[in-house]
Design a protein around this motif. Structure first.
Motif, PDB file in Angstrom:
ATOM      1  N   THR A 188      -4.578   0.333   5.647  1.00  0.00           N
ATOM      2  CA  THR A 188      -4.695   0.426   4.181  1.00  0.00           C
ATOM      3  C   THR A 188      -6.059   0.933   3.721  1.00  0.00           C
ATOM      4  O   THR A 188      -6.173   1.471   2.615  1.00  0.00           O
ATOM      5  N   LYS A 199      -9.292  -3.388  -4.189  1.00  0.00           N
ATOM      6  CA  LYS A 199     -10.570  -3.348  -3.483  1.00  0.00           C
ATOM      7  C   LYS A 199     -10.603  -4.224  -2.244  1.00  0.00           C
ATOM      8  O   LYS A 199     -11.558  -4.157  -1.465  1.00  0.00           O
ATOM      9  N   TRP A 248      -8.275  -1.106   2.878  1.00  0.00           N
ATOM     10  CA  TRP A 248      -8.756  -2.162   1.992  1.00  0.00           C
ATOM     11  C   TRP A 248      -9.628  -3.141   2.767  1.00  0.00           C
ATOM     12  O   TRP A 248      -9.411  -3.394   3.960  1.00  0.00           O
ATOM     13  N   HIS A 274       0.839  -1.211   0.000  1.00  0.00           N
ATOM     14  CA  HIS A 274       0.000   0.000   0.000  1.00  0.00           C
ATOM     15  C   HIS A 274       0.869   1.255   0.000  1.00  0.00           C
ATOM     16  O   HIS A 274       0.599   2.222  -0.730  1.00  0.00           O
TER      17      HIS A 274
END
Length: 479
Positions: A211, A186, A213, A174
């Motif tokens: 992150t 994603k 995510w 990241h």
């Protein structure tokens, strides 16, 4: 698109499992890998070659193989150079720096193959290569984020906890990506967890917090993964089995199409021993199998440098059997000539001399399916040829195989102890493998293709239980 925090984190296996999972749900699924690097290749139904991992993934999808599933395949020939295959055909041989300058020009071909693949599917699952964190390779990238951005694909990230440092690998990825690339990812999942996955709950929360995510799950270790065909030679570090028939394979430096060995390592009556460089060929071998090679002349020199030529001579004197497949077959002959310098400087080298045949390397590459019968047993087989070169000589009058198209293949020595063939995948054919092993007193009860198909179903079920499949499917971009 499934990308990884590094090489060998399990992307290929996860994609194969997801392909089978969504295929089992009734979707038309296709695998795709824009760029692969492997000497383990498969012949496709449209007459080219792709990476073996994509062949396994296609099996997961239950669809025929196509060159468009892996439009760029790099097959290493030296430490710094590789043969470049584009849409299934030989494009040329390039040094790494030269390929670095060329790869951006291949993007249109890659996108063309992707569109062809996507046009036949409800869902395409794309596999990256290496890691998007290798930002030193980002310029002209066609393997990871460069392709994802060009094709407009969402990405999920695969990380491997078994090698340690998994939080740093995800958070570090990241950190080095550009903002638009961070947004393209994603979600992530953690692969190869041993023990109770709930023990990593705090780790998952830390990654999500650092992150942004989505955490898609933790995948426990899948025990049968080692029974599936490996993508590269990293999977060739251990021998297999404890059966009475001992088959020894010297691991040459550019070993190719080593999936020839996969059915043998699953046979209960066979011990398959992989001899690493620096080790001697064991004196108690029943069969020494010389495998395929991406650089026959170079690997012949490598073979001799290990002293394996002396070990092989002793094995033959003891009445041991020798089998050469493709490049290994070429090495067993009297000479190998390379008049056009395909593998280096033009010239001729002496082979190992066990077969009275000579090989001439030629630029034309044979990539065809092969069917026929085994001359000695009459057992049918199916396989494929993927090689350069023509082999001729008196021992070819004792062929190993009779092909369905009326031609013969391979050669057998006058004493019957040494044989060679250009056909890969022979041992995948249950009937041939059973007949071959029976001649050495081994009874085979393995149904190889059926077992691989069952393992893919088991893998799909494994992923279904531990990954947020609904979230993964929701990520897939409608086109």
């Amino acid at each position: 698109m499934v990308q990884g925090t590094g090489s060998n984190v399990g992307k290929s296996l996860i994609v194969a499992g997801l392909c089978r999972l969504f295929s089992n749900r009734g979707l038309s699924v296709r695998p795709f890998k824009p760029q692969n690097m492997s000497n383990n290749a498969a012949v496709t139904d449209d007459g080219g070659e792709i990476g073996r991992a994509q062949a396994l993934q296609a099996m997961g999808c239950r669809v025929p193989l196509s060159v468009h599933m892996n439009p760029v395949l790099l097959k290493p020939e030296t430490e710094t150079g590789a043969q470049v295959i584009v849409q299934g055909k030989r494009f040329g041989t390039m040094k790494a720096r030269e390929y670095g300058r060329q790869k951006e020009t291949l993007l249109p071909k890659v996108l063309e193959s992707f569109e062809i693949t996507a046009s036949k599917a409800d869902l395409v699952i794309v596999e990256g290569a290496g890691s998007p964190a290798e930002i030193n390779l980002r310029a002209g990238d066609i393997a990871n984020m460069g392709f994802a951005e060009a094709a407009g694909l969402p990405v999920i990230l695969c990380a491997d906890i078994d090698r340690g440092g998994v939080i740093a690998s995800v958070v570090g990825t990241h950190a080095v990506l550009e903002a638009n690339e961070q947004q393209r990812i994603k979600g992530f999942f953690v692969n190869r967890f041993r023990g109770d996955p709930s023990l990593f709950d705090n780790g998952m929360r830390e990654i999500v917090a650092r992150t942004g995510w989505q955490g898609l799950g933790v995948v426990p270790w899948f025990a049968d993964a080692g029974k599936l065909p490996a993508e590269d030679a990293l999977g060739l570090e251990d021998g297999f089995g404890k059966g009475g028939l001992k088959i020894v394979v010297p691991v040459i430096s550019r070993i190719a199409n080593f999936d020839d060995l996969d059915p043998l390592r699953l046979e209960p009556g066979v011990t398959l021993e992989l001899v690493q460089p620096g080790e001697a060929l064991p004196g108690d071998a029943d069969i020494v199998l010389l495998p395929g090679s991406k650089s026959t002349v170079g690997d012949l020199a490598f073979f001799r440098n290990q002293g394996w030529d002396l070990d092989l001579r002793a094995h033959h004197r003891r009445g041991g059997h020798i089998l050469g497949v493709c490049g290994g077959y070429q090495m067993l002959g009297k000479t190998i000539s390379d008049p056009e310098g395909i593998e280096g400087g033009p010239g001729t080298v002496d082979g190992l001399g066990y077969l009275n045949v000579d090989t001439v390397l030629t630029p034309e590459k044979s990539t065809v399916f092969a069917e026929g019968v085994h001359e000695a047993s009459g057992a049918p087989f199916s396989g494929y040829e993927i090689h350069i070169g023509r082999t001729t000589g008196p021992d070819c009058d004792r062929p190993m195989m009779q092909l369905k198209d009326g031609h013969s293949d391979g050669a057998i020595s006058e004493d019957g102890l040494v044989s060679g063939t250009y056909v890969h995948g022979l041992f995948t054919s249950d009937t041939f493998r059973s007949a071959f092993l029976k001649s050495f007193g081994v009874v085979s009860a393995l149904s190889y293709d059926r077992d691989i198909d069952r393992i893919l179903d088991d893998l799909a079920e494994h992923l279904e239980k531990v990954l947020d499949i609904g979230a993964i499917f929701a990520v897939a971009k409608a086109r």
